[in-house]
Design a protein around this motif. Sequence first.
Motif, PDB file in Angstrom:
ATOM      1  N   ASP A  39       0.778  -1.014   0.095  1.00 26.22           N
ATOM      2  CA  ASP A  39       0.000  -0.192  -0.129  1.00 26.22           C
ATOM      3  C   ASP A  39       0.749   1.262   0.018  1.00 26.22           C
ATOM      4  OD1 ASP A  39      -2.420  -1.762   0.073  1.00 26.22           O
ATOM      5  OD2 ASP A  39      -2.617  -1.307   1.947  1.00 26.22           O
ATOM      6  N   GLU A  40       1.887   1.333   0.680  1.00 28.07           N
ATOM      7  CA  GLU A  40       2.802   2.296   0.856  1.00 28.07           C
ATOM      8  C   GLU A  40       3.968   2.501  -0.154  1.00 28.07           C
ATOM      9  OE1 GLU A  40       6.140   0.820   3.746  1.00 28.07           O
ATOM     10  OE2 GLU A  40       4.580   1.651   4.651  1.00 28.07           O
ATOM     11  N   ASP A  42       3.446   2.293  -3.758  1.00 26.62           N
ATOM     12  CA  ASP A  42       3.021   2.670  -5.185  1.00 26.62           C
ATOM     13  C   ASP A  42       4.013   3.480  -5.712  1.00 26.62           C
ATOM     14  OD1 ASP A  42       1.786   3.511  -7.244  1.00 26.62           O
ATOM     15  OD2 ASP A  42      -0.062   3.997  -6.454  1.00 26.62           O
ATOM     16  N   ALA A  57       0.296  -5.705  -6.204  1.00 26.73           N
ATOM     17  CA  ALA A  57      -0.589  -5.534  -5.285  1.00 26.73           C
ATOM     18  C   ALA A  57      -2.042  -6.654  -5.516  1.00 26.73           C
ATOM     19  CB  ALA A  57      -1.316  -4.174  -5.516  1.00 26.73           C
ATOM     20  N   ASN A  61      -2.704  -9.097  -2.043  1.00 26.36           N
ATOM     21  CA  ASN A  61      -4.238  -8.960  -1.772  1.00 26.36           C
ATOM     22  C   ASN A  61      -4.848 -10.497  -1.819  1.00 26.36           C
ATOM     23  OD1 ASN A  61      -4.889  -6.251  -0.661  1.00 26.36           O
ATOM     24  ND2 ASN A  61      -4.063  -5.740  -2.223  1.00 26.36           N
ATOM     25  N   ASN A  73      -7.568  -4.394  -8.093  1.00 20.79           N
ATOM     26  CA  ASN A  73      -6.258  -4.252  -8.746  1.00 20.79           C
ATOM     27  C   ASN A  73      -6.030  -4.970 -10.137  1.00 20.79           C
ATOM     28  OD1 ASN A  73      -4.757  -4.411  -5.323  1.00 20.79           O
ATOM     29  ND2 ASN A  73      -4.771  -2.684  -6.834  1.00 20.79           N
TER      30      ASN A  73
END
Length: 438
Positions: A39-40, A42, A57, A61, A73
């Motif tokens: 998430d951090e 990108d 991603a 997930n 995604n």
Amino acid sequence: MTIILAMLILSSCAGGNIFSKLDQNLASGDCPAAIALIDESDGAYGSNNRLIYLLDAAMVNMQCGNLDAAQSNFRSAEDLAERLWTESITRNALSLVTNDTVLAYAGEDFERVMIHLMSAIGYLQAGQPDDALVEARRLDTLLAVYNDKYEKKNNYKEDAFARYLSGILHEADGAWDEAFIDYRRAVDVYREDYRAYGTVLPGMLMADLVRAASAADRLADIEGLIAADRIDSSHRSDEPPDQAKVVFITFAGYAPQKMQDMVVVPTSHGPIGVAFPRMVVTPPRCSQGRLNLYGGDQFFESDLVLVEDINRIAVKNLEDRKGRILTKAIARAVAKQVAIHSIARSRDNRNDQRTIEAILNLVNILLVERADTRSWQTLPGRIYMTRMFVPAGKYMVELEACGGTWADFEPLAVEPGTTRYVFRDLRYPVPPRLETTQ
């Protein structure tokens, strides 16, 4: 010197490679850390690697059970890949004076196809078989589009496993004609196209074909494909009416990575470097396994079967487009040589010209000329599957694989006439609960 600086800037890679950190988190079963990292990260991938970020991603997930996020995604990746693939080739102009890494990565053909296959498996995990069937169909359509575009047809023009999976989904719906068609086509693709990948026609698929032919009253359509005595025994014994079906799908190993090869060709104006990618395969550490089901005093077992060798598909897919890669690489080398020679000729002194040519050619070979080695690293290298018919009831699930026994599955309850889908990624030891019912 200005052109040297521009080349260095344009040839630099944006963002860092965080795959190893993601893999470590998943291997230790730390899904919260893997989700937080993706998430951090990108921006760390860089704008030209947006597709790879979306694919990673999606896979992270999916592995961690965030199935809605995974599908979101996948859809974003699909849209971006399609846009990049269909864009005008004028976007390639900059790469002719630097390298392909200055372009947004559009994915290999097989990677764009695998978006749909991974998405289909994700939908099965979420208990959405209708959506999984849609993805299998879209996969088939996409392969047809790619092969219509190329004058030299790719070997990977149909996906046997996607066809097989489509047949399983049709059978679960009681659509026997459609199941028969898919099973029949899957048999053809395994026997013809998949010989190039060393993937053997699964015996269980032949039994499924016979059963579907019997149910659809199309046994005559497979005469000559399989011996008459085997047809008779297969469709009689495989599925008593009070039984359910368990389909087990597993990932093993990692998709191959691209590495760079370079050929340096001497010319009258200095050496020319021509870089191109090759696939490097790391075989899965385990390639065999067995699924065991325990229910009361009943025991059922079935060996895992290789149904999709993504490694071999990737290697062959790159080989199929090697001519297109080399044509562009040579054109890029020629364009750079012309530009370098033109810059050198701007100086009157012949010695200065030679010095400039030597420096710029060296910079090009050492720092600028690069093959595009980007790839979807979170993609598995192989897919194995098995399926078995069992009486309705509740079962404990056990998987023998990778030199050990995995028994951390949730109990599996099956009802008559239903199909259960169970998934396990052998790359990671502690996946979440991902069994579903149809």
